[in-house]
Each structure stands twice: as C-alpha cells, then as structure tokens.
Design a protein around this motif. Structure first.
Motif, PDB file in Angstrom:
ATOM      1  N   VAL A 198      34.978  -7.452  98.382  1.00 21.28           N
ATOM      2  CA  VAL A 198      34.108  -7.003  97.289  1.00 21.28           C
ATOM      3  C   VAL A 198      32.959  -6.181  97.855  1.00 21.28           C
ATOM      4  O   VAL A 198      32.632  -5.097  97.355  1.00 21.28           O
ATOM      5  CB  VAL A 198      33.566  -8.209  96.485  1.00 21.28           C
ATOM      6  N   THR A 199      32.344  -6.678  98.932  1.00 22.89           N
ATOM      7  CA  THR A 199      31.214  -5.993  99.554  1.00 22.89           C
ATOM      8  C   THR A 199      31.637  -4.647 100.143  1.00 22.89           C
ATOM      9  O   THR A 199      30.939  -3.636  99.982  1.00 22.89           O
ATOM     10  CB  THR A 199      30.599  -6.867 100.661  1.00 22.89           C
ATOM     11  N   ALA A 200      32.785  -4.625 100.818  1.00 23.73           N
ATOM     12  CA  ALA A 200      33.279  -3.370 101.399  1.00 23.73           C
ATOM     13  C   ALA A 200      33.558  -2.342 100.304  1.00 23.73           C
ATOM     14  O   ALA A 200      33.225  -1.154 100.454  1.00 23.73           O
ATOM     15  CB  ALA A 200      34.545  -3.637 102.205  1.00 23.73           C
ATOM     16  N   PHE A 201      34.144  -2.795  99.199  1.00 22.67           N
ATOM     17  CA  PHE A 201      34.481  -1.894  98.088  1.00 22.67           C
ATOM     18  C   PHE A 201      33.222  -1.289  97.467  1.00 22.67           C
ATOM     19  O   PHE A 201      33.126  -0.069  97.269  1.00 22.67           O
ATOM     20  CB  PHE A 201      35.276  -2.653  97.022  1.00 22.67           C
ATOM     21  N   ILE A 202      32.236  -2.138  97.178  1.00 24.85           N
ATOM     22  CA  ILE A 202      31.005  -1.646  96.544  1.00 24.85           C
ATOM     23  C   ILE A 202      30.229  -0.737  97.498  1.00 24.85           C
ATOM     24  O   ILE A 202      29.699   0.309  97.098  1.00 24.85           O
ATOM     25  CB  ILE A 202      30.119  -2.826  96.100  1.00 24.85           C
ATOM     26  N   SER A 203      30.186  -1.109  98.781  1.00 26.37           N
ATOM     27  CA  SER A 203      29.433  -0.318  99.767  1.00 26.37           C
ATOM     28  C   SER A 203      30.048   1.055  99.992  1.00 26.37           C
ATOM     29  O   SER A 203      29.362   1.980 100.444  1.00 26.37           O
ATOM     30  CB  SER A 203      29.381  -1.066 101.105  1.00 26.37           C
ATOM     31  N   ALA A 204      31.338   1.185  99.683  1.00 26.31           N
ATOM     32  CA  ALA A 204      32.010   2.465  99.889  1.00 26.31           C
ATOM     33  C   ALA A 204      31.419   3.567  99.006  1.00 26.31           C
ATOM     34  O   ALA A 204      31.434   4.741  99.380  1.00 26.31           O
ATOM     35  CB  ALA A 204      33.507   2.324  99.602  1.00 26.31           C
ATOM     36  N   PHE A 205      30.865   3.197  97.847  1.00 20.01           N
ATOM     37  CA  PHE A 205      30.315   4.208  96.929  1.00 20.01           C
ATOM     38  C   PHE A 205      29.031   4.838  97.481  1.00 20.01           C
ATOM     39  O   PHE A 205      28.943   6.078  97.563  1.00 20.01           O
ATOM     40  CB  PHE A 205      30.091   3.592  95.545  1.00 20.01           C
ATOM     41  N   PRO A 206      28.000   4.039  97.858  1.00 17.02           N
ATOM     42  CA  PRO A 206      26.827   4.697  98.466  1.00 17.02           C
ATOM     43  C   PRO A 206      27.155   5.342  99.811  1.00 17.02           C
ATOM     44  O   PRO A 206      26.527   6.339 100.192  1.00 17.02           O
ATOM     45  CB  PRO A 206      25.818   3.549  98.631  1.00 17.02           C
ATOM     46  N   MET A 207      28.136   4.788 100.527  1.00 14.93           N
ATOM     47  CA  MET A 207      28.557   5.400 101.782  1.00 14.93           C
ATOM     48  C   MET A 207      29.054   6.820 101.527  1.00 14.93           C
ATOM     49  O   MET A 207      28.662   7.767 102.221  1.00 14.93           O
ATOM     50  CB  MET A 207      29.671   4.570 102.433  1.00 14.93           C
ATOM     51  N   PHE A 208      29.886   6.979 100.497  1.00 18.41           N
ATOM     52  CA  PHE A 208      30.495   8.278 100.228  1.00 18.41           C
ATOM     53  C   PHE A 208      29.508   9.246  99.565  1.00 18.41           C
ATOM     54  O   PHE A 208      29.374  10.406  99.977  1.00 18.41           O
ATOM     55  CB  PHE A 208      31.720   8.107  99.334  1.00 18.41           C
ATOM     56  N   ASN A 213      27.393  12.694 101.167  1.00 23.45           N
ATOM     57  CA  ASN A 213      27.096  13.704 100.142  1.00 23.45           C
ATOM     58  C   ASN A 213      28.298  14.033  99.259  1.00 23.45           C
ATOM     59  O   ASN A 213      28.453  15.165  98.783  1.00 23.45           O
ATOM     60  CB  ASN A 213      26.576  14.993 100.804  1.00 23.45           C
ATOM     61  N   GLY A 214      29.172  13.049  99.053  1.00 23.36           N
ATOM     62  CA  GLY A 214      30.334  13.256  98.192  1.00 23.36           C
ATOM     63  C   GLY A 214      31.346  14.221  98.746  1.00 23.36           C
ATOM     64  O   GLY A 214      32.170  14.770  97.999  1.00 23.36           O
ATOM     65  N   ASP A 215      31.313  14.448 100.045  1.00 23.61           N
ATOM     66  CA  ASP A 215      32.206  15.411 100.692  1.00 23.61           C
ATOM     67  C   ASP A 215      33.332  14.669 101.422  1.00 23.61           C
ATOM     68  O   ASP A 215      33.092  13.974 102.414  1.00 23.61           O
ATOM     69  CB  ASP A 215      31.403  16.257 101.679  1.00 23.61           C
ATOM     70  N   PHE A 216      34.577  14.804 100.932  1.00 20.25           N
ATOM     71  CA  PHE A 216      35.716  14.110 101.528  1.00 20.25           C
ATOM     72  C   PHE A 216      35.965  14.544 102.974  1.00 20.25           C
ATOM     73  O   PHE A 216      36.510  13.784 103.772  1.00 20.25           O
ATOM     74  CB  PHE A 216      36.987  14.349 100.693  1.00 20.25           C
ATOM     75  N   SER A 217      35.564  15.763 103.308  1.00 25.17           N
ATOM     76  CA  SER A 217      35.788  16.259 104.672  1.00 25.17           C
ATOM     77  C   SER A 217      34.945  15.506 105.705  1.00 25.17           C
ATOM     78  O   SER A 217      35.215  15.582 106.907  1.00 25.17           O
ATOM     79  CB  SER A 217      35.478  17.753 104.748  1.00 25.17           C
ATOM     80  N   LYS A 218      33.920  14.772 105.235  1.00 26.18           N
ATOM     81  CA  LYS A 218      33.047  14.030 106.150  1.00 26.18           C
ATOM     82  C   LYS A 218      33.516  12.596 106.387  1.00 26.18           C
ATOM     83  O   LYS A 218      32.949  11.898 107.235  1.00 26.18           O
ATOM     84  CB  LYS A 218      31.614  14.005 105.612  1.00 26.18           C
ATOM     85  N   VAL A 219      34.520  12.162 105.643  1.00 30.13           N
ATOM     86  CA  VAL A 219      34.969  10.766 105.734  1.00 30.13           C
ATOM     87  C   VAL A 219      35.565  10.463 107.108  1.00 30.13           C
ATOM     88  O   VAL A 219      35.158   9.520 107.798  1.00 30.13           O
ATOM     89  CB  VAL A 219      35.988  10.441 104.630  1.00 30.13           C
ATOM     90  N   ILE A 220      36.549  11.272 107.509  1.00 31.39           N
ATOM     91  CA  ILE A 220      37.228  11.017 108.795  1.00 31.39           C
ATOM     92  C   ILE A 220      36.268  11.131 109.975  1.00 31.39           C
ATOM     93  O   ILE A 220      36.264  10.259 110.855  1.00 31.39           O
ATOM     94  CB  ILE A 220      38.435  11.971 108.962  1.00 31.39           C
ATOM     95  N   PRO A 221      35.416  12.173 110.057  1.00 30.80           N
ATOM     96  CA  PRO A 221      34.455  12.232 111.159  1.00 30.80           C
ATOM     97  C   PRO A 221      33.504  11.034 111.190  1.00 30.80           C
ATOM     98  O   PRO A 221      33.161  10.530 112.271  1.00 30.80           O
ATOM     99  CB  PRO A 221      33.680  13.531 110.896  1.00 30.80           C
ATOM    100  N   ALA A 222      33.067  10.576 110.004  1.00 31.52           N
ATOM    101  CA  ALA A 222      32.149   9.433 109.945  1.00 31.52           C
ATOM    102  C   ALA A 222      32.816   8.168 110.447  1.00 31.52           C
ATOM    103  O   ALA A 222      32.218   7.379 111.193  1.00 31.52           O
ATOM    104  CB  ALA A 222      31.647   9.233 108.518  1.00 31.52           C
ATOM    105  N   VAL A 223      34.073   7.958 110.045  1.00 29.07           N
ATOM    106  CA  VAL A 223      34.828   6.783 110.506  1.00 29.07           C
ATOM    107  C   VAL A 223      35.065   6.879 112.009  1.00 29.07           C
ATOM    108  O   VAL A 223      35.000   5.875 112.732  1.00 29.07           O
ATOM    109  CB  VAL A 223      36.165   6.661 109.746  1.00 29.07           C
TER     110      VAL A 223
END
Length: 312
Positions: A198-208, A213-223
C-alpha cells in the motif's frame, strides 16, 4: 498472555528498535541520493516482496502461528488492516523522510520521531486504553532521556522539524492501529506485507509527479540511480532489514503488549543509533548522551516491572 510470551514479545520489539537505530543513517543517506519519495517507494516495495516467501513458508510450517485468514470475514478484516496500517505508514514515513531531506539532523529527527512515546498514551485515552501510573512516569523519564541523547546545543524548531513532528503523530496512530488489529488476531506477516505494498503504491504518485515531473523517460534513470552505489546499500538495508524484518517484528511483538509499553521499548531505536555510532564508527559518546541512554533503559525497566496486587 503469559509472562514468558510477554518477555518474548518485548525482545522482538527491542530487536526491531535495534534494526531501526542502525537504519537511520542508511535512510538519511539514501533519501539524499534518490529523493524521499523514490526512496520510500522502492524501499517498501522490496519489503513487501521479501515477505512473500516467508508467508508461504509460514503457511506450511506454522512457525509464527496459525493466523492465516480462513473465511471471507477474516480476509476482509486483513484487507482493511493492510489499508489502514499502510496509509499511516505512508504518511509517517514520507513526513519523516521529507524532514530529513529538508534539513532536520538525524539526531533531532530521532528525538522528534520518538515523541510518539508520549503521543501514544494521550491518543490511547480517546480509545479507552488506560495506562498504569508507573507507565506515565516511565514515559516522562524516557522523553527526558531522549532529549539528552539526541539534542546537542540549543533546541530550535524549523520548518523541517515541524514536518518531522507531524510524522511522529502519525507514527503514534500507526502503533495504535496495529494494536487494534492485533486484538482481532490478524495474520501479522500478511498485514506487514500488505501495508508495505500500500505504501509503495501511494508513494509512487509523488515519486512520479514531483521528483520525476511526470516524465516517463526519467523513471528508468531514477531507478538505476536508486539501485546503484551507496543508494543501493541504503535501500536494501531499509527495504529488507528495516521494513521487511523490523516492521514485521513490531507487529508480532505488539500482540498482547500495551501500546504505550510497546512504544517505550521501540524508543530504544535512538539509543541503539547512538551506541552503533560509538561502537562501530568510533564516534564519541558524551556524558550527557550516556545519561540519556541510562534514563531510557531505566524507564523501560520501570514500565516492565510487575504491577503490585493488593491483598484483601
């Protein structure tokens, strides 16, 4: 609960506090590298995944008891418990992580977070959970010990400290929420795993939306950043040890233990954090910090003393 079981549960809570004390540095360093929301999301995702094989083994061996939900009503209670505990854990962790990220020192964060030891009995009064007089005295002694242990120099509150203190209120709510569902004998490891997801799911929204900044291209580099170098060590320790193991020990250990007494035992987190720095890193332990440790240990011993029974 027998005296033997009470001692075992108190020991489990102390082990959880030990792990959290060591994890405080990892949490601070990891959040600085990845950002608080990314760190929180990945940390708890790992914690939830780690518990899946433990649940499977537990179902077969019953090594932590037989509390697997057996009907629709028990499954519904588990779902509600996972959601409620997960919401508390999400808000408390993000506020704590955000406080550290915005400038609250690890020592002050430890003190402000541990203020849940006085908030738990106060909030518990509204839930008709009374404490013995000796427990209230132990809480006051422990707060004084924590101040001596964690605060160096003049104590001033800044914005990040207020955020951390609000997190302490939610940590208190988390302890009381766990206590509520442990009375209903919810499977502790399943509850722990569900609250992490539950915590991981909710935290994913402010993370993204905030850190990426809502940019999918930043997901893989951030991970990739989170799973490399010093950040990887921090996240793995926080995910496996601090989340997967310590929070599960907390839930198991809280069964049948007064939530205020449980919070006192878990306040050892601050003591273990200082002692670990002294023993492992060679940091100096001042006289003031030593007195603080003694006060906290004394408060916990006082809270654990058996209640005198009046003879008639």
């Amino acid at each position: 609960m027998t005296n033997k079981h009470a001692k075992i549960n108190a020991f489990l809570l102390a082990v959880a506090a030990l792990i959290w004390g060591i994890a405080f540095v990892a949490q601070s360093e990891g959040g600085d590298v990845t950002g608080p929301y990314t760190f929180t999301c990945i940390r708890y995702l790992i914690g939830g995944i780690v518990l899946i094989p433990i649940i499977k083994i537990g179902d077969k061996t019953k090594f932590y008891g037989d509390s697997k939900p057996k009907n629709d009503e028990e499954k519904k209670t588990l779902r509600i418990a996972g959601l409620c505990c997960g919401l508390c854990l999400t808000v408390a962790t993000i506020l704590q992580q955000l406080g550290l990220y915005l400038g609250t020192t690890a020592g002050k964060a430890g003190f402000l977070t541990a203020c849940y030891i006085i908030l738990v009995p106060i909030l518990g009064l509204f839930l008709k959970k009374k404490c013995q007089k000796k427990v209230w005295i132990a809480v006051i002694i422990s707060v004084a010990g924590l101040y001596l242990l964690c605060i160096n120099g003049e104590f001033k509150m800044q914005g990040s400290d207020i955020i951390t203190l609000f997190g302490s209120v939610v940590w208190a709510m988390h302890i009381l929420t766990i206590d509520h569902f442990m009375i209903k004998k919810v499977d502790p490891v399943r509850l722990s795993s569900r609250q992490f997801f539950v915590t991981a799911f909710i935290s994913a929204f402010p993370m993204f939306f905030i850190e990426m900044n809502g940019d999918f291209s930043k997901v893989i580099p951030a991970v990739a950043v989170a799973l490399s170098g010093k950040a990887l060590v921090s996240i793995l320790f926080a995910g496996v040890m601090s989340s997967g193991i310590a929070f599960t020990l907390q839930i198991i250990g809280q069964r049948g233990v007064n939530p205020t007494v449980a919070s006192l035992i878990m306040s050892l987190e601050s003591v273990f954090s200082v002692l670990a720095g002294w023993i492992i890193l060679g940091e100096k332990l001042s006289l003031k910090e030593g007195i603080g440790c003694v006060l906290i240990f004394g408060a916990i011993v006082l809270a654990q003393l058996p209640q005198k029974v009046d003879s008639k």
